[in-house]
Design a protein around this motif. Structure first.
Motif, PDB file in Angstrom:
ATOM      1  N   PHE A 101      -0.941  -7.957  11.320  1.00 32.61           N
ATOM      2  CA  PHE A 101      -1.802  -7.585  12.512  1.00 32.61           C
ATOM      3  C   PHE A 101      -2.481  -6.303  11.925  1.00 32.61           C
ATOM      4  CE2 PHE A 101       2.632  -8.411  13.963  1.00 32.61           C
ATOM      5  CZ  PHE A 101       2.906  -8.700  14.194  1.00 32.61           C
ATOM      6  N   PRO A 102      -3.786  -6.528  12.493  1.00 24.83           N
ATOM      7  CA  PRO A 102      -5.019  -5.304  12.340  1.00 24.83           C
ATOM      8  C   PRO A 102      -4.401  -3.351  12.121  1.00 24.83           C
ATOM      9  CG  PRO A 102      -5.832  -6.942  13.542  1.00 24.83           C
ATOM     10  CD  PRO A 102      -4.207  -6.809  13.818  1.00 24.83           C
ATOM     11  N   PHE A 103      -3.495  -3.412  13.022  1.00 21.45           N
ATOM     12  CA  PHE A 103      -2.952  -2.334  13.171  1.00 21.45           C
ATOM     13  C   PHE A 103      -2.049  -1.705  12.100  1.00 21.45           C
ATOM     14  CE2 PHE A 103      -0.185  -3.109  16.769  1.00 21.45           C
ATOM     15  CZ  PHE A 103      -1.570  -4.604  17.486  1.00 21.45           C
ATOM     16  N   THR A 104      -0.502  -2.685  11.406  1.00 17.77           N
ATOM     17  CA  THR A 104      -0.287  -2.299  10.711  1.00 17.77           C
ATOM     18  C   THR A 104       0.077  -3.024   9.310  1.00 17.77           C
ATOM     19  OG1 THR A 104       1.088  -4.260  11.925  1.00 17.77           O
ATOM     20  CG2 THR A 104       1.868  -2.045  12.694  1.00 17.77           C
ATOM     21  N   GLU A 105       0.661  -2.279   8.755  1.00 14.83           N
ATOM     22  CA  GLU A 105       0.122  -2.345   6.949  1.00 14.83           C
ATOM     23  C   GLU A 105       0.719  -1.888   6.362  1.00 14.83           C
ATOM     24  OE1 GLU A 105      -2.486  -5.015   5.665  1.00 14.83           O
ATOM     25  OE2 GLU A 105      -1.308  -5.130   3.850  1.00 14.83           O
ATOM     26  N   PRO A 106       2.718  -1.972   5.956  1.00 12.54           N
ATOM     27  CA  PRO A 106       2.256  -3.901   5.957  1.00 12.54           C
ATOM     28  C   PRO A 106       3.180  -4.128   6.869  1.00 12.54           C
ATOM     29  CG  PRO A 106       3.461  -3.057   4.260  1.00 12.54           C
ATOM     30  CD  PRO A 106       3.216  -1.906   4.657  1.00 12.54           C
ATOM     31  N   ARG A 132       8.997   6.185  -0.814  1.00  9.82           N
ATOM     32  CA  ARG A 132       8.708   6.325  -0.461  1.00  9.82           C
ATOM     33  C   ARG A 132       8.730   5.664   1.260  1.00  9.82           C
ATOM     34  NH1 ARG A 132       5.858  11.380   2.036  1.00  9.82           N
ATOM     35  NH2 ARG A 132       5.192  10.796   0.237  1.00  9.82           N
ATOM     36  N   LEU A 133       7.576   5.128   0.916  1.00 10.69           N
ATOM     37  CA  LEU A 133       7.102   4.273   1.938  1.00 10.69           C
ATOM     38  C   LEU A 133       7.810   2.794   2.676  1.00 10.69           C
ATOM     39  CD1 LEU A 133       2.525   4.208   2.266  1.00 10.69           C
ATOM     40  CD2 LEU A 133       4.862   5.686   3.946  1.00 10.69           C
ATOM     41  N   MET A 134       8.226   2.517   0.998  1.00 11.90           N
ATOM     42  CA  MET A 134       9.212   1.322   1.991  1.00 11.90           C
ATOM     43  C   MET A 134      10.940   1.946   2.117  1.00 11.90           C
ATOM     44  SD  MET A 134       7.496  -1.395   2.026  1.00 11.90           S
ATOM     45  CE  MET A 134       6.103  -0.317   2.569  1.00 11.90           C
ATOM     46  N   GLY A 135      10.922   2.763   1.566  1.00  6.61           N
ATOM     47  CA  GLY A 135      12.660   2.983   1.399  1.00  6.61           C
ATOM     48  C   GLY A 135      12.959   2.481   0.624  1.00  6.61           C
ATOM     49  N   ILE A 136      12.690   1.955  -0.789  1.00  3.55           N
ATOM     50  CA  ILE A 136      13.246   1.652  -1.905  1.00  3.55           C
ATOM     51  C   ILE A 136      13.198   2.528  -3.203  1.00  3.55           C
ATOM     52  CG2 ILE A 136      12.771  -0.603  -0.999  1.00  3.55           C
ATOM     53  CD1 ILE A 136      10.370  -0.829  -2.745  1.00  3.55           C
ATOM     54  N   THR A 137      14.065   1.678  -3.841  1.00 11.69           N
ATOM     55  CA  THR A 137      13.555   2.594  -5.429  1.00 11.69           C
ATOM     56  C   THR A 137      13.977   1.866  -6.885  1.00 11.69           C
ATOM     57  OG1 THR A 137      16.035   2.398  -5.116  1.00 11.69           O
ATOM     58  CG2 THR A 137      15.348   4.718  -5.078  1.00 11.69           C
ATOM     59  N   GLU A 174      -4.171   1.104  -0.884  1.00 11.42           N
ATOM     60  CA  GLU A 174      -2.446   1.477  -1.157  1.00 11.42           C
ATOM     61  C   GLU A 174      -1.882   0.306  -0.476  1.00 11.42           C
ATOM     62  OE1 GLU A 174      -1.059   4.965  -0.866  1.00 11.42           O
ATOM     63  OE2 GLU A 174      -0.066   4.715  -2.804  1.00 11.42           O
ATOM     64  N   ALA A 175      -2.479   0.374   0.840  1.00 10.56           N
ATOM     65  CA  ALA A 175      -1.453  -0.156   1.638  1.00 10.56           C
ATOM     66  C   ALA A 175      -1.322  -1.544   1.401  1.00 10.56           C
ATOM     67  CB  ALA A 175      -1.006   0.003   3.337  1.00 10.56           C
ATOM     68  N   ASP A 176      -2.221  -1.618   1.551  1.00 11.19           N
ATOM     69  CA  ASP A 176      -2.562  -3.825   1.212  1.00 11.19           C
ATOM     70  C   ASP A 176      -1.335  -4.072  -0.424  1.00 11.19           C
ATOM     71  OD1 ASP A 176      -4.251  -4.106   2.403  1.00 11.19           O
ATOM     72  OD2 ASP A 176      -5.594  -3.368   1.923  1.00 11.19           O
ATOM     73  N   LEU A 177      -1.198  -3.233  -1.248  1.00 14.14           N
ATOM     74  CA  LEU A 177      -0.458  -3.001  -1.760  1.00 14.14           C
ATOM     75  C   LEU A 177       0.812  -2.797  -1.632  1.00 14.14           C
ATOM     76  CD1 LEU A 177      -2.262  -3.752  -4.908  1.00 14.14           C
ATOM     77  CD2 LEU A 177      -1.832  -1.189  -5.700  1.00 14.14           C
ATOM     78  N   ILE A 178       1.444  -2.110  -1.380  1.00 21.77           N
ATOM     79  CA  ILE A 178       2.632  -1.932  -1.041  1.00 21.77           C
ATOM     80  C   ILE A 178       2.931  -3.058  -0.477  1.00 21.77           C
ATOM     81  CG2 ILE A 178       3.734  -0.562   0.188  1.00 21.77           C
ATOM     82  CD1 ILE A 178       2.231   1.899   0.488  1.00 21.77           C
ATOM     83  N   GLU A 179       2.423  -3.758   0.542  1.00 19.38           N
ATOM     84  CA  GLU A 179       3.053  -4.626   1.685  1.00 19.38           C
ATOM     85  C   GLU A 179       2.895  -6.120  -0.144  1.00 19.38           C
ATOM     86  OE1 GLU A 179       0.711  -7.043   4.066  1.00 19.38           O
ATOM     87  OE2 GLU A 179       1.997  -7.594   4.563  1.00 19.38           O
ATOM     88  N   GLU A 180       2.326  -6.199  -1.360  1.00 15.25           N
ATOM     89  CA  GLU A 180       2.217  -7.110  -1.633  1.00 15.25           C
ATOM     90  C   GLU A 180       3.667  -6.799  -2.740  1.00 15.25           C
ATOM     91  OE1 GLU A 180       0.133  -9.110  -0.025  1.00 15.25           O
ATOM     92  OE2 GLU A 180      -0.004  -9.834  -2.198  1.00 15.25           O
ATOM     93  N   HIS A 189      -1.357   1.621  10.359  1.00 14.25           N
ATOM     94  CA  HIS A 189      -2.264   0.741   9.324  1.00 14.25           C
ATOM     95  C   HIS A 189      -2.892   2.650   9.360  1.00 14.25           C
ATOM     96  CE1 HIS A 189      -6.348  -0.013   6.967  1.00 14.25           C
ATOM     97  NE2 HIS A 189      -5.183  -1.447   7.044  1.00 14.25           N
ATOM     98  N   PRO A 190      -2.850   3.039   7.707  1.00 16.43           N
ATOM     99  CA  PRO A 190      -3.664   4.101   7.679  1.00 16.43           C
ATOM    100  C   PRO A 190      -4.642   4.812   8.472  1.00 16.43           C
ATOM    101  CG  PRO A 190      -3.120   3.142   5.336  1.00 16.43           C
ATOM    102  CD  PRO A 190      -2.641   2.468   7.027  1.00 16.43           C
ATOM    103  N   ASN A 191      -5.512   3.815   9.245  1.00 13.24           N
ATOM    104  CA  ASN A 191      -6.813   3.830   9.229  1.00 13.24           C
ATOM    105  C   ASN A 191      -6.866   4.388  11.055  1.00 13.24           C
ATOM    106  OD1 ASN A 191      -7.942   2.790   7.358  1.00 13.24           O
ATOM    107  ND2 ASN A 191      -8.787   0.843   7.885  1.00 13.24           N
ATOM    108  N   VAL A 192      -5.579   3.686  11.450  1.00 14.57           N
ATOM    109  CA  VAL A 192      -5.353   3.365  12.621  1.00 14.57           C
ATOM    110  C   VAL A 192      -4.625   5.471  12.385  1.00 14.57           C
ATOM    111  CG1 VAL A 192      -3.037   3.285  14.568  1.00 14.57           C
ATOM    112  CG2 VAL A 192      -4.427   1.837  13.418  1.00 14.57           C
ATOM    113  N   LEU A 193      -4.260   6.155  11.773  1.00 16.14           N
ATOM    114  CA  LEU A 193      -3.177   7.532  11.795  1.00 16.14           C
ATOM    115  C   LEU A 193      -4.748   7.903  12.256  1.00 16.14           C
ATOM    116  CD1 LEU A 193      -0.277   7.198   9.069  1.00 16.14           C
ATOM    117  CD2 LEU A 193       0.024   7.618  12.113  1.00 16.14           C
ATOM    118  N   GLU A 194      -5.590   7.650  10.719  1.00 20.54           N
ATOM    119  CA  GLU A 194      -6.399   8.893  10.272  1.00 20.54           C
ATOM    120  C   GLU A 194      -7.680   8.678  12.178  1.00 20.54           C
ATOM    121  OE1 GLU A 194      -7.308  10.482   7.836  1.00 20.54           O
ATOM    122  OE2 GLU A 194      -5.870  10.004   7.097  1.00 20.54           O
ATOM    123  N   MET A 195      -7.674   8.069  12.004  1.00 27.26           N
ATOM    124  CA  MET A 195      -8.750   8.182  14.172  1.00 27.26           C
ATOM    125  C   MET A 195      -7.859   8.480  14.511  1.00 27.26           C
ATOM    126  SD  MET A 195      -9.864   4.405  14.556  1.00 27.26           S
ATOM    127  CE  MET A 195      -8.643   3.136  13.648  1.00 27.26           C
TER     128      MET A 195
END
Ligand SMILES: [Zn+2]
Lengths: 348, 802
Positions: free
Chosen positions: A255-260, B421-426, B464-470, A294-300
């Motif tokens: 979804f464009p507004f969440t990541e992951p 921290r964002l994932m809640g994992i270690t 970074e969020a993309d990397l976190i997802e991966e 998504h960080p962009n959504v927070l920043e906006m």
């Protein structure tokens, strides 16, 4: 016949008459007749003058006893007759309690609203506010603030009813995210909200599509919100809605507004995971989409994404209700056949 | 995109079942489903038609003597128009299974033995649109000799197993076999291996015989081409054909097929033009001129405009960039020399053009989602390699560069602590680095910071969020343990408006009304019928149907539609309500105000005819009673009035009231006008509508407990004769105005008109209740007030007190 014998005879005949009386009136008459001032006992006592003086007290006592015995016989008989009268009355009043009754009817809340309120109550218990939102929304909030700029291919995923170039029928309750983040004072603590409501898509209505349907958005913004928090929250929700034994699983999505972004499946409440028609023999049923904002959504919204994080999820009350009650045509929610509506009396 | 296991095995050792792979890929990357072809096919072999002669008793059947790899040829009767001697064909043997439960049996056809059936591809379940045109109306003929008796199902790729990836827009990197191999490989911790194409150097000539001009520079990232001369257009080899039809692409000829094959293999759309059909020896990538045209075929011509990015040659448009090519330079069986284009066009421009001209397809789909600009040259060379392998070309040009943008890897920094921290994992640093390596990313570690280099094939990765997802998905979401947010407590709850709405709805439910939900978008008629708020209409720009074109201005039309729907299904006793928004737009504003309303409707009977009760047709006072109960529950300090109104459109002029609160309109109640009712296919129906927001705005009542009255009340009955037109509401109001401080209640107990009453008059009877909460009332006080009431009524309304 001696006075003594006469009294004894009166006693016998009086008790006998009392026992044979069938009606309360007869018993009352008997009482007046036998015990009254003109009654036979009183009459008999006029013969007292012929009785020797020393026997008089004895006769007097006997007379009183005779009166008392007759009185008691009458009272006893009255009780018996009363019992019989009540028994008869009860029998006469006996009803056929299996006959149907007609009373005041209470209306049935629409099953979608029952479903939504059930979910709302769950989240209110966890400290979430229920935010309304606009059905007519700005492109800005419905898309741009959700990281879907103009010309973003994701706009093709949602065909939109525009009113003007900038105004549209909201396609998702996520449109409320930006407004609520803008309005929230983070110095007062975390933002925890759900936003249920009607959304619109340019779809042809059929068994699985409706140009109008409902969504319920959830958003939590705070320091240290994690994917694990999202999983725990949705786990609890799914157990509340679909049963205490349910498990959930996350699958990567977009979804464009969440990541992951993730799709959330719940273990099949019908077969418990064995596989059946409802879960298409996978043991899992897809119930909602979610992710970390998504960080962009927070920043906006002016929220520093290095300090704060957030999770968001969106679910479809229609889908929840269809799964839970085995409804197979989404149009049933909006045609309002009374027979359809009333079958959900009090389910939630 | 369907990932063929046979094809995937060229890049990656595949050990697991297709079901297992689909499940695992679904959980770690992309939603997938296993596909197994040909499970309904059996006993299909290659046959060679040794001889053919007409069936003696038929004008269209032929008797074929077919070598099926056995000692003797078998006879098969065949009616296909394209059957001929010396063809290698598909034979369904006696006992063969075909799709839809069809079984082939040895038998006689018009007196001649037939030992099976010679098949077309469509008879084996291949969609007709994917069958090469030459074989659509008949049997399929293998493009080259095959061994008679060999398993035809396998040769045709119809035993293939595939993983069908349902690709989200961000993962267009898997719209090619190589990208998919990376993804599936990462899932199983296996690195795919690829061979880069080799160009036969001996055929390369250093002649740049075509000029390429890129005029629309901002919409073209890369544009490379080669010319190839001396191609021999023919059918593609079987291995290529079967991979294409399994991908849902119709084999056309070896040139077009090579381009499509490379698009599937590398994910990069490639276009091939007939070099000799170019208007001059130059191509220009530029914006179309208004009113220019792209001729697609004899029937379809697209009108272009200045928003269309096109490939021009001379004054002719030969292609719509990234979307399709025109008829002008299309490759045909006569083509000898070709121009191969491998390019990257702007995704948005391609998407809009494809939408505008209704030409969305495999190529535009890839450009709009993005392609790897690091694979432009490889793709070009791969097409050349394939065409040379298949047709042994005469010469190949060097690469003609229209534009080239170096493909740069993306570098993303991530904090190990932040990821966890964002994932809640270690996860440890090493675990993270290992996961990134599985994806083909290289990582440098510096304290808590990871610097990750990502190849251009994963252009979706930017932050970074993309990397976190991966990291998370490859680590596995099943390893994530659920927790609840641990921050400060918050007070949850509804807004006051929603609390109020819940209360109103509960009253109506208690009154026996079922809740309905109808549509916010309605027809023009429905938007007009009960526009009592006098709103401007708000229309959506592109409605799907006239039924859902305008935003509603009232909830009433939806309720009436519901009653009509139920009446048509024989449910006629109806009590319903809806709570929802109506859209009130003022002139000059684009945006309507959204106002919460609640509306209800009654039709048919109250109760039912049963063994001990009688049904009663609903009337005006039944619905009014509901509203009065509702208003009583508002807990507001306001005076409500029902004012007779003849003016509300589509309502009965004699049975309608406007409802006011402190003299401000908050809604209405009434019976449907008989004409409107008939047109709406409903019977007698009573409706009301109330503005929830207006009711919510009324001042809340300040309830203070009072003990039950200690002193007795005094009652007076008042009977009057009054003009029929005077409403009881007016009389009651006047009674209260003159009844003094101890008049507590006025209840009407009789309304009569008819015999013994003057025509044009009615008789009304009221109980008046007087009470002093603090003292015993005297008759004298009450009589004074009573007289004052009577006098005023005589004075105001000319009543006759009886
Ligand atoms: Zn199941």
């Amino acid at each position: 016949m001696s006075l003594n014998d006469k009294l004894k005879e009166l006693r016998e005949s009086g008790i006998d008459d009392a026992k044979r009386a069938e009606h309360l009136k007869d018993l009352n008459d008997l009482r007046v007749k036998l015990l009254g001032k003109k009654g036979p006992i009183t009459q008999a006592l006029r013969g007292m003058k012929d009785v020797p003086k020393e026997e008089r007290p004895e006769i007097g006592t006997l007379a009183n006893n005779v009166k008392k015995d007759i009185q008691e016989a009458i009272e006893a008989r009255i009780q018996e007759v009363n019992q019989r009268i009540i028994a008869q009355k009860l029998q006469e009043e006996t009803l056929d309690v299996t006959l149907p009754a007609q009373g005041h009817k209470i209306g049935t809340k629409h099953i979608l609203n029952q479903t939504i309120e059930d979910i709302e109550q769950f989240f209110i218990g966890l400290g979430y506010e229920v935010a309304p939102g606009y059905e007519v929304e700005e492109d800005h909030y419905n898309f741009e603030r959700l990281n879907i700029p103009k010309d973003h291919p994701a706009r093709d995923m949602q065909d939109t009813f525009y009113i003007t170039n900038e105004l549209l029928m909201r396609t998702q309750t996520s449109a409320q995210e930006g407004r609520d983040m803008d309005a929230h004072d983070f110095s007062k603590g975390p933002l925890k909200m759900i936003s249920p409501g009607i959304v619109y898509r340019r779809d042809d209505d059929d068994a699985t599509h409706s140009h109008q349907f409902h969504q319920l958005e959830g958003l939590v913004v705070d320091k240290n919100i994690s994917m694990a928090d999202l999983k725990g929250t949705l786990e609890a929700l799914c157990r509340h809605v679909f049963g205490p034994d349910r498990e959930i699983r996350f699958r990567p999505s977009f979804f464009p507004f969440t990541e992951p972004s993730v799709e959330v499946d719940v273990s099949c409440f019908n077969c418990g995971g064995e596989g059946c028609r409802i879960c298409k023999y996978t043991g899992w049923i897809e119930v909602l989409g979610a992710g970390l904002t998504h960080p962009n959504v927070l920043e906006m919204s002016g929220i520093d994404h290095t300090k704060y994080s957030a999770f968001a999820f969106g679910l479809g009350p229609e889908r929840f209700a269809m799964l839970k009650y085995g409804i197979d045509d989404i149009r049933d929610f909006y045609t309002n056949d009374i027979r359809f509506l009333e079958q959900f009396k009090g389910v939630n | 995109m369907k990932i063929s296991m046979n094809w995937l095995k060229e890049y990656l050792p595949v050990e697991h079942s297709v079901e297992e792979i689909a499940n695992k890929v679904s959980l770690t990357g992309i939603e997938s489903a296993p596909v197994k072809l040909g499970t309904d096919l059996s006993k299909l072999v290659v046959g060679h038609i040794n001889s053919i002669k007409p069936h003696p008793d038929s004008d269209h059947l032929n008797l074929c003597q077919v070598d099926i790899g056995e000692a003797e040829d078998v006879q098969i009767v065949c009616g296909a128009p394209n059957v001929a001697a010396d063809q290698y064909v598909i034979v369904a043997l006696d006992g063969a299974d075909l799709p839809a439960g069809k079984k082939i049996k040895k038998g006689e056809i018009r007196g001649q033995v037939s030992n099976g059936m010679i098949c077309g591809l469509d008879e084996l379940g291949v969609k007709e649109s994917l069958v090469p045109t030459a074989y659509q109306k008949g049997i399929y003929v293998f493009p080259a000799a095959e061994k008679p008796g060999a398993d035809a199902k396998e040769l045709l790729g119809l035993n293939d197993e595939m993983v069908d990836l349902d690709i989200t827009p961000n993962r267009a990197d898997t719209l090619g076999m190589r990208g998919a191999a990376w993804e599936i490989g990462a899932t199983y911790d296996k690195k795919p291996a690829f061979t880069d194409p080799k160009i036969d150097d001996s055929k390369v000539e250093s002649v740049n015989d075509v000029t390429i001009n890129i005029k629309a520079d901002n919409l073209v990232t890369d544009y490379l081409a080669r010319t190839v001369s001396g191609v021999k257009v023919a059918e593609s080899p079987l291995w290529m054909q079967r991979r294409l039809w399994n991908q849902g692409i119709q084999p056309v000829n070896n040139i077009v097929d090579a381009a499509n094959y490379v698009m599937i293999e590398l994910g990069e759309p490639v276009q091939i033009y007939d070099l000799d059909k170019l208007t001059d020896k130059a191509v220009t990538v530029e914006m179309a001129t208004d009113a220019s045209k792209l001729v697609l075929d004899d029937k379809i011509t697209k009108d272009l405009n200045h928003d269309d990015l096109v490939i021009n040659s001379g004054n002719d448009t030969i292609g719509l960039a990234g979307v399709t090519q025109g008829q002008k330079a299309v490759v045909t069986n006569e083509t000898k020399n070709i121009l191969i284009e491998s390019a990257v066009f702007d995704g948005t421009s391609v998407r809009k053009a494809a939408q505008r001209h209704d030409l969305r397809g495999d190529a535009s789909n890839r450009f709009e989602k993005g392609v790897d600009n690091g694979a432009v040259e490889i793709s070009l060379n791969r097409v050349v390699e394939l065409i040379n392998d298949i047709t042994d070309v005469k010469s190949i040009s060097q690469i003609l560069v229209g534009k080239e943008t170096p493909a740069k890897p993306t570098i993303i920094k991530a904090s190990i602590e932040h990821v966890n921290r964002l994932m809640g994992i270690t996860l440890s640093d090493q675990e993270m680095i290992k996961i990134l390596d599985r994806l083909g990313f290289t990582t440098e570690e510096n304290g808590d910071e990871l610097t990750v280099t990502i190849p251009s094939r994963r252009w979706d990765m930017t932050i970074e969020a993309d990397l976190i997802e991966e990291i998370m998905r490859i680590y596995g979401y099943e390893n994530l343990k659920g927790t609840l947010p641990s921050g400060n407590e918050t007070n949850g709850g509804y807004t006051p408006q929603r609390e109020f709405i819940n209360k109103l709805k509960n009253v109506l439910l208690s009154e026996g009304m079922d809740e309905t939900i109808t549509f916010g978008l309605v027809s023009k008629k429905e938007a007009t019928d009960f526009n009592t708020i006098d709103s401007e209409y708000t229309r959506v720009l592109h409605p799907m149907t006239e039924d859902h074109e305008y935003l509603r201005t009232s909830l009433i039309p939806g309720l009436i539609k519901t009653i009509a729907y139920n009446k048509a299904r024989k449910t006629t006793d109806i009590a319903i309500f809806e709570q929802g928004r109506i859209f009130d737009r003022e002139e000059g504003n684009d945006r309507p105000k959204e106002v919460e309303y609640i509306a209800g409707a009654l039709a048919g009977n109250l109760g039912a005819d049963t063994w001990n009760t009688n049904a009663k047709a609903v009337d005006f006072y039944d619905i009014k009673a509901i509203i009065e109960e509702l208003l009583g529950f508002l807990n507001v300090d306001a005076t409500f009035e029902f004012l007779p109104s003849e003016k509300i459109q589509n309502l009965h002029p004699g049975q309608t009231a406007v409802i006011t609160a402190d003299e401000k309109t908050v809604g209405f109640v009434g019976k449907l006008h008989p004409e409107y009712q008939a047109n709406s296919s409903v019977d007698d129906t009573y409706v009301f509508e109330l503005n929830v927001d207006s009711l919510l705005a009324l001042a809340k009542k300040n309830v203070k407990a009072q003990s039950a009255p200690k002193y007795p009340s005094i009652n007076r009955d008042l009977a009057i004769l009054v003009d029929k037109k005077i409403a009881s509401g007016q009389i009651v109001k006047d009674i209260f105005n003159n009844g003094g401080e101890y008049l507590k209640d006025v209840n009407i107990f009789d309304v009569y008109q008819g015999s013994n009453i003057d025509v044009g008059h009615k008789s009304l009877g009221y109980h008046l209740i007087f009470q002093n909460p603090n003292d015993t009332l005297t008759d004298d006080t009450v009589e004074k007030a009573f007289t004052q009431i009577k006098d005023s009524l005589i004075d105001q309304f000319d009543v006759e007190v009886r």
